[in-house]
Motif scaffolding. Sequence first.
Motif, mmCIF file in Angstrom:
data_model
loop_
_atom_site.group_PDB
_atom_site.id
_atom_site.type_symbol
_atom_site.label_atom_id
_atom_site.label_comp_id
_atom_site.label_asym_id
_atom_site.label_seq_id
_atom_site.Cartn_x
_atom_site.Cartn_y
_atom_site.Cartn_z
ATOM 1 N N VAL A 1 28.356 35.502 41.722
ATOM 2 C CA VAL A 1 28.415 35.352 40.273
ATOM 3 C C VAL A 1 27.021 35.589 39.704
ATOM 4 O O VAL A 1 26.058 34.943 40.116
ATOM 5 N N LEU A 2 26.910 36.530 38.763
ATOM 6 C CA LEU A 2 25.622 36.874 38.160
ATOM 7 C C LEU A 2 25.697 36.606 36.661
ATOM 8 O O LEU A 2 26.238 37.403 35.893
ATOM 9 N N ARG A 3 25.160 35.460 36.260
ATOM 10 C CA ARG A 3 25.233 35.059 34.859
ATOM 11 C C ARG A 3 24.080 35.680 34.072
ATOM 12 O O ARG A 3 22.982 35.864 34.594
ATOM 13 N N SER B 1 11.531 41.917 30.297
ATOM 14 C CA SER B 1 10.958 43.086 30.956
ATOM 15 C C SER B 1 11.796 43.432 32.181
ATOM 16 O O SER B 1 12.590 42.601 32.656
ATOM 17 N N PRO B 2 11.643 44.640 32.734
ATOM 18 C CA PRO B 2 12.386 44.979 33.955
ATOM 19 C C PRO B 2 12.139 43.985 35.087
ATOM 20 O O PRO B 2 13.072 43.597 35.796
ATOM 21 N N ALA B 3 10.877 43.566 35.245
ATOM 22 C CA ALA B 3 10.554 42.624 36.319
ATOM 23 C C ALA B 3 11.219 41.272 36.079
ATOM 24 O O ALA B 3 11.755 40.649 37.008
ATOM 25 N N ALA B 4 11.198 40.805 34.825
ATOM 26 C CA ALA B 4 11.789 39.503 34.515
ATOM 27 C C ALA B 4 13.308 39.535 34.668
ATOM 28 O O ALA B 4 13.919 38.571 35.136
ATOM 29 N N TYR C 1 18.135 37.780 38.036
ATOM 30 C CA TYR C 1 19.310 37.960 38.889
ATOM 31 C C TYR C 1 18.988 37.699 40.360
ATOM 32 O O TYR C 1 19.847 37.228 41.115
ATOM 33 N N ALA C 2 17.752 37.985 40.777
ATOM 34 C CA ALA C 2 17.372 37.737 42.170
ATOM 35 C C ALA C 2 17.491 36.251 42.511
ATOM 36 O O ALA C 2 17.904 35.883 43.616
ATOM 37 N N GLY C 3 17.140 35.393 41.553
ATOM 38 C CA GLY C 3 17.261 33.959 41.786
ATOM 39 C C GLY C 3 18.701 33.549 42.060
ATOM 40 O O GLY C 3 18.975 32.687 42.909
ATOM 41 N N GLN C 4 19.646 34.186 41.370
ATOM 42 C CA GLN C 4 21.057 33.861 41.576
ATOM 43 C C GLN C 4 21.573 34.421 42.900
ATOM 44 O O GLN C 4 22.431 33.812 43.548
ATOM 45 N N ARG D 1 19.567 36.999 51.282
ATOM 46 C CA ARG D 1 18.170 36.931 51.722
ATOM 47 C C ARG D 1 17.502 38.286 51.488
ATOM 48 O O ARG D 1 17.991 39.322 51.943
ATOM 49 N N LEU D 2 16.384 38.266 50.756
ATOM 50 C CA LEU D 2 15.694 39.503 50.406
ATOM 51 C C LEU D 2 15.046 40.123 51.636
ATOM 52 O O LEU D 2 14.307 39.461 52.360
#
Length: 242
Positions: free
Chosen positions: A144-146, A176-179, A184-187, A194-195
Amino acid sequence: MDIFLGELPARFPITLPEGSRVIGSVVTVRPGTTASPTTAVYWNSPVNPLSTQQTLVRTLEQGGWRRLTVPFGPDLTMGGFQPANQVTGGTWYRRSPDQILIFRVQQAGEGSQATLTLSGAESLDQQLRAAGAVTPGTGTGLPVLRPPLGAEVHVESQGSVGDDLNQAARIVTNLSPAALTSHYAGQLKQAGWRLLNEAEVDGLRTSIWSFAQGTRRNLGIFTVQTVGKGEYRAQVSTVTGR
């Protein structure tokens, strides 16, 4: 492409809830193919989204339609990009002829705004097999990507090839693109991804992830592409182990 303003196309098989007002309908046919046309109907309902959905579901059940479980999208809130506003809906199918119906309903003032998309289902057997492997709440499918606060999120495409899933969305935000990627990376991390690696080339940010599904280790891919000032195209997909 045929456009019908304020009306349904001839022989449209679904009866809309009482009091509905059709905004318009669009019928498209893929050139050079014998595939059935796709019909999208845009309409307003005088009642709230839940009541609209309940009425439409009764109509579908009476017409022999059956619910199709899909591993992403707002109809199950199972995973993938979630819209900023409250959206309900569902995916349904029927046989002879094989057809897929997707509907989305969201709040609009005191009533609702809804979309019905009807299309032929050339690979219905494959979709039914995939649906049988997905159970809501099991953690399968896409995370799920809120959306970020204040963002607009519009799902543009979604699909599956075998067990592999893919979904793309257009996102409008002040981030910004990074933000946006970090949001979404946090979710993804919370969902157990795992990155493994990440890179940025010419406005396209790509990250490769690993996640477990049963005894298998699978790969996930997440991308954010800048398409304009404050406008992005994001995509999430899975590559399952064989």
